[in-house]
Scaffold this motif. Structure first.
Motif, short mmCIF file in Angstrom:
data_model
loop_
_atom_site.label_atom_id
_atom_site.label_comp_id
_atom_site.label_asym_id
_atom_site.label_seq_id
_atom_site.Cartn_x
_atom_site.Cartn_y
_atom_site.Cartn_z
N ILE B 156 -9.11 8.77 14.31
CA ILE B 156 -9.07 7.75 13.26
C ILE B 156 -7.86 8.03 12.37
O ILE B 156 -7.74 9.10 11.77
N ALA B 157 -6.97 7.06 12.32
CA ALA B 157 -5.72 7.24 11.61
C ALA B 157 -5.90 7.01 10.11
O ALA B 157 -6.59 6.08 9.70
N GLY B 158 -5.26 7.88 9.32
CA GLY B 158 -5.31 7.70 7.87
C GLY B 158 -4.74 6.35 7.46
O GLY B 158 -5.23 5.67 6.57
N ARG B 159 -3.71 5.94 8.17
CA ARG B 159 -3.06 4.66 7.87
C ARG B 159 -4.03 3.50 8.16
O ARG B 159 -3.98 2.46 7.51
N ARG B 160 -4.90 3.69 9.17
CA ARG B 160 -5.88 2.65 9.51
C ARG B 160 -6.90 2.50 8.38
O ARG B 160 -7.32 1.39 8.06
N VAL B 161 -7.29 3.64 7.80
CA VAL B 161 -8.23 3.59 6.68
C VAL B 161 -7.62 2.79 5.54
O VAL B 161 -8.25 1.88 4.97
N GLU B 162 -6.36 3.09 5.22
CA GLU B 162 -5.69 2.38 4.13
C GLU B 162 -5.56 0.89 4.45
O GLU B 162 -5.71 0.03 3.58
N ASP B 163 -5.29 0.59 5.70
CA ASP B 163 -5.19 -0.80 6.15
C ASP B 163 -6.52 -1.54 5.96
O ASP B 163 -6.56 -2.67 5.47
N MET B 164 -7.62 -0.86 6.34
CA MET B 164 -8.95 -1.48 6.19
C MET B 164 -9.26 -1.73 4.72
O MET B 164 -9.81 -2.77 4.36
N VAL B 165 -8.92 -0.77 3.88
CA VAL B 165 -9.18 -0.93 2.43
C VAL B 165 -8.39 -2.13 1.90
O VAL B 165 -8.93 -2.97 1.16
N ALA B 166 -7.14 -2.24 2.31
CA ALA B 166 -6.31 -3.38 1.86
C ALA B 166 -6.92 -4.70 2.32
O ALA B 166 -6.90 -5.69 1.57
N ARG B 167 -7.46 -4.70 3.53
CA ARG B 167 -8.00 -5.97 4.06
C ARG B 167 -9.35 -6.31 3.41
O ARG B 167 -9.71 -7.48 3.32
N ILE B 168 -10.07 -5.30 2.97
CA ILE B 168 -11.31 -5.59 2.22
C ILE B 168 -10.93 -6.15 0.85
O ILE B 168 -11.50 -7.14 0.39
N ARG B 169 -9.94 -5.53 0.23
CA ARG B 169 -9.49 -6.02 -1.08
C ARG B 169 -9.00 -7.46 -0.99
O ARG B 169 -9.23 -8.26 -1.90
N ALA B 170 -8.34 -7.76 0.11
CA ALA B 170 -7.81 -9.12 0.30
C ALA B 170 -8.88 -10.09 0.78
O ALA B 170 -8.58 -11.26 1.05
N ARG B 171 -10.10 -9.60 0.92
CA ARG B 171 -11.26 -10.39 1.39
C ARG B 171 -11.07 -10.94 2.81
O ARG B 171 -11.63 -11.96 3.18
N HIS B 202 -16.12 1.84 -1.81
CA HIS B 202 -15.68 2.56 -3.00
C HIS B 202 -14.17 2.43 -3.19
O HIS B 202 -13.69 2.10 -4.28
N LEU B 203 -13.44 2.65 -2.11
CA LEU B 203 -11.98 2.60 -2.21
C LEU B 203 -11.49 1.20 -2.54
O LEU B 203 -10.53 1.02 -3.28
N ALA B 204 -12.17 0.22 -1.99
CA ALA B 204 -11.71 -1.16 -2.19
C ALA B 204 -12.10 -1.70 -3.56
O ALA B 204 -11.35 -2.48 -4.16
N GLU B 205 -13.27 -1.29 -4.06
CA GLU B 205 -13.78 -1.92 -5.28
C GLU B 205 -13.19 -1.34 -6.56
O GLU B 205 -13.11 -2.02 -7.57
N ARG B 206 -12.84 -0.14 -6.52
CA ARG B 206 -12.39 0.47 -7.76
C ARG B 206 -10.92 0.17 -8.02
O ARG B 206 -10.04 0.54 -7.24
N ASP B 207 -10.67 -0.46 -9.15
CA ASP B 207 -9.29 -0.82 -9.47
C ASP B 207 -8.40 0.41 -9.56
O ASP B 207 -7.22 0.37 -9.26
N GLU B 208 -9.01 1.48 -9.98
CA GLU B 208 -8.21 2.67 -10.23
C GLU B 208 -8.20 3.63 -9.05
O GLU B 208 -7.84 4.79 -9.19
N SER B 209 -8.59 3.12 -7.89
CA SER B 209 -8.77 4.05 -6.78
C SER B 209 -7.51 4.84 -6.42
O SER B 209 -7.58 6.01 -6.09
#
Lengths: 233, 227
Positions: B156-171, B202-209
């Protein structure tokens, strides 16, 4: 791994899937940085690309080692185990590799998710060989040594990269502290992460041979570990 | 393999247990496929949240029948629980079934010992994670590491995690959909989907993450990844 860039319709979903960041997009075309790629097969196996840009290929020696040590779907011939290729404590209630005061000391080089070269591995094995530590034989890595007594790995594979490798030593309790200190020092000479662990059998009073040594060394261990429940005892 | 030993993040994201079943090569592996199959079937009815093996795939990337069909005698089969009560009931059942397989549990060692004590089981062997040494500068932030370390093979790539978080934030994705996409990379079925959803949310919802991740990184470097 091969790529067929002409199949790509530029969705970009694959760019983040690679654990070692080997998938690149240059001038609008997908490519793989072959020096970084560890042949783990994630880009192909997950079907991340709906148009099958990624395609596995027959790998020549020594590149095939990348797949052998990085793709958990491939079993090692020597041990019959996939992934890093060790049974370790998972069958110790039957195999009894660790018994009495003998402690298994493992160094997992390159994990989590960074990768390592066999040169990194050799830095550890050479140092440990000088210390007199005995390598555990049931490890696919054993086939790659030219001189296991001195911890020397085949020179033609030293540049090959893999996601991680486990090196394991069988150490008598009396020598555990010395070997662990040497291993920790050797680990910090590497630029890649190294996970360390110890394994042993539980005595009738529930203690392990490594417990008091770790306490004496004041090592702040993680709360996690594995326990073989002994259902096959 | 020590691939379930270093699941980082502790208990703050909920329970996280891996149970491993294996036959020993040349000793009790003949006909092990049928016993491994019974182990998996029992895990499924006992509330396991993921399962699989390297050759056959997991709950998140292969269908049940295909996964079973690809079992071999020497397969290392893994199942994941996010609830200690279910785990305990499952282990009791496996003990009763006497499958002639070695059973190993990964997780919080003290709590595994408590389960053993309650049932009078005498554990045979243990493996203790000592920590992370060597070069750590290139590692991702601790909360990302908490998810990348879910796959012990490091797939599981760290970059993939960040990508998923960005896509959750973008709905574009829900946390559940993102966890499923992330889990497809983990071929053995070791990823804990409940934990993955919790961390992604958690990563997606918190503005200050992002600020928090940087803070965690500082703590991680200072104290040696004991989060």
């Amino acid at each position: 791994m091969k790529v067929n860039p002409s199949h790509c319709f530029d969705c970009g979903d694959c760019l983040s899937i690679c654990p070692v960041d080997a998938i690149l997009k240059q001038e609008g075309a997908i490519s793989i940085d072959q020096s970084r790629c560890v042949e783990c097969g994630v880009c192909w196996r997950t079907n991340v690309c709906p148009t099958s840009v990624f395609e596995p290929e027959d790998l020549p020696w020594p590149r095939v080692l990348r797949a052998l040590f990085s793709d958990p779907a491939i079993e090692h011939r020597r041990t019959g185990v996939a992934g890093r290729g060790l049974e370790e404590i998972k069958t110790n209630d039957v195999c009894r590799v660790y018994a009495g005061d003998l402690v298994g000391v493992t160094a997992e080089i390159g994990r989590p998710g960074i990768g390592a070269s066999f040169h990194d591995v050799q830095c550890i094995t050479q140092t440990l060989a000088e210390s007199g530590a005995r390598l555990a034989a049931d490890n696919p890595l054993m086939e790659l040594f030219v001189d296991p007594g001195h911890g020397l790995i085949r020179p033609d594979i030293l540049r090959e990269r893999i996601l991680s490798v486990i090196v394991e030593y069988l150490v008598p309790k009396a020598d555990l502290e010395r070997i662990l200190r040497i291993l920790i020092e050797a680990s910090f000479r590497l630029s890649v992460p190294v996970l360390l662990s110890v394994a042993g059998v539980y005595a009738a009073d529930g203690t392990t041979p490594y417990q008091d040594v770790l306490e004496e060394m004041a090592l702040d261990c993680l709360p996690t570990g594995k326990i073989n429940l002994g259902f096959m005892r | 393999m020590t691939h379930s030993l270093y699941r980082l993040g502790g208990n703050i994201w909920g329970d996280d247990w891996v149970v491993i079943a294996r036959a020993a090569r040349g000793i009790n592996d003949t006909g092990a496929v049928a016993r491994l199959r019974r182990f998996l079937e029992q895990a499924r009815v006992s509330g396991a949240i993921n399962w699989g093996h390297g050759r056959g795939g997991s709950r998140l990337n292969a269908d049940w029948k295909t996964m079973l069909a690809k079992l071999v005698d020497l397969a290392t089969v893994t199942v994941v629980f996010d609830d200690s009560v279910r785990l305990e009931v499952f282990l009791e059942k496996i003990r009763e079934m006497n499958l002639e397989l070695s059973i190993t549990v990964s997780g919080d060692i003290a709590r595994i010992r408590e389960i053993c004590d309650r049932h009078g089981w005498k554990p045979h062997s243990g493996r203790q994670a000592l920590g992370l040494f060597g070069g750590r500068e290139c590692l991702p932030p601790s909360e990302v590491l908490c998810l990348t370390s879910q796959c012990g093979h490091g797939l599981i790539a760290g970059r993939r995690v960040e990508d998923m978080v960005a896509r959750i934030r973008a709905r574009e994705l829900t946390p559940d959909e993102a966890a499923l996409k992330l889990g497809r990379a983990c071929v053995c079925g070791l990823l804990n989907p409940s934990r993955t959803v919790a961390v992604l949310r958690h990563l997606a919802e918190r503005d200050e993450s992002r600020r928090i991740i940087r803070k965690h990184q500082e703590i991680q470097n200072k104290y040696g990844l004991k989060l």
